[in-house]
Design an enzyme around this catalytic site. Structure first.
Site, PDB file in Angstrom:
ATOM      1  N   ASP A 304       1.526  -4.407   0.425  1.00  0.00           N
ATOM      2  CA  ASP A 304       2.604  -3.563   0.916  1.00  0.00           C
ATOM      3  C   ASP A 304       1.937  -2.307   1.476  1.00  0.00           C
ATOM      4  OD1 ASP A 304       5.138  -2.618   1.479  1.00  0.00           O
ATOM      5  OD2 ASP A 304       5.932  -2.984  -0.521  1.00  0.00           O
ATOM      6  N   ALA A 305       2.692  -1.455   2.138  1.00  0.00           N
ATOM      7  CA  ALA A 305       2.099  -0.290   2.800  1.00  0.00           C
ATOM      8  C   ALA A 305       1.309   0.553   1.799  1.00  0.00           C
ATOM      9  CB  ALA A 305       3.196   0.545   3.444  1.00  0.00           C
TER      10      ALA A 305
END
Length: 643
Positions: A304-305
């Site tokens: 994920d980011a």
């Protein structure tokens, strides 16, 4: 704009391979003007990238970066997006690797959809609500349309579907993005979604591994923790991933920035010196031993980011990438912000520092070069399988895309899901026109001559009025044709109250008293940064016409004002003995305080309002709701979570 080429030290082959394992967002970019920065710092840059700047094209070509993530700020219209993705891939093909890029976007449908002009759909919980009657039909239909439209735009990876099992009513970040609370149902719908997306030659991304469904912390803002025992983890959290891996072969799985002590209780020392349980994104036990080995996943593991607080609060930028690579991730998503020319120079240094740190860990035998190369090979394999760049001219590509985006057929599919998902949560028996009506919905045109609408803003009024008028016309036509009612007796008057016009007065009370039925709307959900885009929305400047800061007093006050007014209107209707119907869009978990005040409650999940080619404001959710209120359709949706 003065876009001079930035002279930077060339990356080595290994450093370029490190960059190949990174996916950058180009959400904002502020070029220098006359050789000087146009903003004080990169944090002040809010200029959306809709055309690829020369500097960013050069960065793509010279570093061999592996992917680009697009956000709402990057997408204005079909022609512009096609040109942007075309230019991105053209720059990529000039790199030493000559590999196309993985161009990704979050186009889940429902609350997370970056391109408003695409066919929107009501989201995963709506699909879950349709499951008892329609099975996996809408999971397939919806995701096939989304993927077909993405492919036409030049986007080859969708960060979807979400297959977290939402077992926590207080979950702020998953909520209606989940198919529901049944692991079996989520698994079946998730696998069908993956198959539908990938059948269109677009990569699907299962998220968020090993499961983000039972949390009350948004990983954009902190580090969530799940304390399930191993039996529950296997039966609930991991079950949809296990099923999807066996039955759909997803190209990508995204990690969750989340602690799972039963899966990995090892600790790390944060950049502030605190000792904490290692999050899944940085856990070798979870990504390599569990996902890669035990669950036999052979696709791309993407993070994920990495700018989310669940990671950035505890790791430096270099540490975050190195730790996730050692854990087993193939692709580091959004590991470094590139918003200005100075950031570009710093990115080269960042890549070099990651490469040096990785080499050091290889020498310490904490990681192997063979594993590193396996990740490169895996990325290349899926690029070759899914990224087929068109040979047509850019003009033909644009023309083809415009024939695909939001076609009548696709919009009909959107409406079909809204109809199928519509869920009747409450339907009291009431008296109307002196007659006892068994239940409020459907209302009868024989006894209903005056409707009063309560809405938050003009756009909602326009969309609800269009839905109401269309539904009334349908029911009148059917009634007149069957001679149940005459044209003269089929007339209905409509009054309304818009909350944002601040004109609440005694006239409104009289309108409620005169109405046969009050219909009020409510768009309710737990706010999360994922709705807006990401961490860049956390501290938006209030200057330069920027929208209010995430969670700001202005934002909260706007919500509280309508909450207060809505409750006031529903209470007034009850005191005046005027039956009321609440049309709710969004989360079922937040409805209790409102549903107690209304006689009937419809939940349609869909908060989308778009403008048709004829200029009308259209809400598929309102269309379905009004058709049900007037008896043209039956409500068949079943809530896929406990309420």
């Amino acid at each position: 704009m003065n876009n001079k080429r930035i002279n930077l030290q060339k990356l080595t082959d290994f450093e370029q391979q490190v960059a190949q394992r990174m996916s950058l967002d180009i959400r904002y970019y502020c070029a220098d003007v006359n050789g000087k920065p146009s903003v004080p710092t990169s944090k002040h840059c809010r200029k959306g990238v809709t055309k690829l700047p020369e500097e960013l094209a050069t960065l793509i070509s010279e570093t061999s970066v592996g992917g680009i993530v697009l956000f709402a700020e990057n997408v204005q219209n079909t022609a512009q997006i096609v040109k942007l993705t075309y230019d991105i891939q053209s720059a990529a093909l000039k790199s030493e690797s000559k590999n196309p890029l993985i161009i990704s976007i979050d186009q889940e449908g429902g609350r997370v959809a970056r391109f408003a002009d695409m066919t929107g759909f009501a989201g995963n919980m709506a699909i879950g609500a349709s499951y008892p009657k329609h099975g996996t039909s809408f999971a397939t239909q919806v995701n096939a349309v989304i993927a077909k439209e993405l492919k036409a735009l030049g986007i080859n990876n969708n960060y979807a579907p979400v297959i977290d099992v939402n077992t926590n009513a207080d979950n702020p970040v998953i909520n209606t993005r989940s198919f529901g609370e049944s692991a079996t149902q989520v698994a079946e719908l998730g696998a069908s979604a993956v198959n539908a997306i990938q059948a269109q030659d677009v990569m699907a991304t299962l998220k968020h591994f090993p499961g983000h469904g039972d949390t009350h912390v948004d990983s954009h803002l902190g580090l969530p923790r799940v304390d399930h025992d191993r039996a529950k983890i296997d039966a609930v959290d991991l079950a949809p991933f296990t099923w999807a891996i066996k039955n759909s072969k997803p190209a990508m799985i995204m990690t969750a920035h989340i602690q799972y002590p039963v899966l990995d209780s090892s600790v790390f020392t944060s950049k502030s010196g605190d000792k904490l349980i290692r999050p899944a994104t940085m856990s070798r036990k979870i990504l390599t031993d569990l996902l890669r080995t035990d669950m036999a996943f052979d696709g791309i593991i993407a993070t994920d980011a990495l700018d989310m607080a669940g990671i950035s609060q505890f790791f430096t930028e270099v540490e975050a990438v190195v730790e996730t690579f050692i854990a087993g991730a193939d692709l580091a998503v959004m590991p470094f912000k590139v918003k200005t020319p100075k950031d570009i120079a710093n990115f080269y240094d960042f890549v070099k520092n990651v490469a040096k740190s990785l080499n050091d860990r290889i020498e310490l035998e904490e990681y192997t070069l063979a594993e590193f190369q396996q990740s490169i090979a895996r990325l290349n394999k899926y690029k070759q399988q899914y990224i087929k760049l068109p040979s047509d001219s850019i003009e033909i590509q644009i023309a083809n895309a415009e024939k695909v985006i939001a076609t009548t057929e696709h919009l009909n599919s959107e409406q079909a899901l809204a109809d199928a998902a519509l869920t009747l949560l409450k339907n009291n028996a009431i008296k109307m026109g002196g007659d006892f009506n068994q239940q409020l919905i459907p209302i009868s045109l024989k006894t209903t001559k005056q409707l009063h609408l309560v809405v938050a803003n003009q756009a909602e009024l326009d969309a609800l009025s269009f839905a109401l008028t269309s539904s009334i016309n349908n029911v009148i036509t059917n009634a007149i044709n069957s001679k149940v009612i005459s044209q003269e007796h089929a007339k209905i008057n409509i009054s309304y109250f818009i909350a944002d016009d601040r004109k609440f007065n005694n006239i409104n009370e009289k309108l409620i008293a005169q109405a046969d039925v009050v219909i009020a709307t409510l768009d309710i959900k737990t706010a999360s940064l994922v709705d807006l885009g990401g961490m860049d929305d956390l501290n938006l400047s209030k200057g330069s016409g920027a929208k209010p800061s995430y969670g700001s007093k202005a934002q909260q006050q706007q919500k509280l004002t309508y909450d207060k007014l809505l409750k006031q209107q529903l209470t007034l209707a009850a005191n005046l003995k005027t039956p009321s119907i609440l049309i709710a869009k969004g989360s079922p978990f937040l409805l209790k305080q409102y549903s107690e005040l209304a006689d009937a409650v419809l939940l349609n999940f869909d908060d989308r309002i778009y403008q048709s080619k004829l200029g009308q404001k259209i809400s598929p959710g309102y269309n379905a709701s009004m058709e049900a209120i007037l008896g043209n359709i039956k409500t068949t949706g079943k809530l896929p979570v406990s309420f």
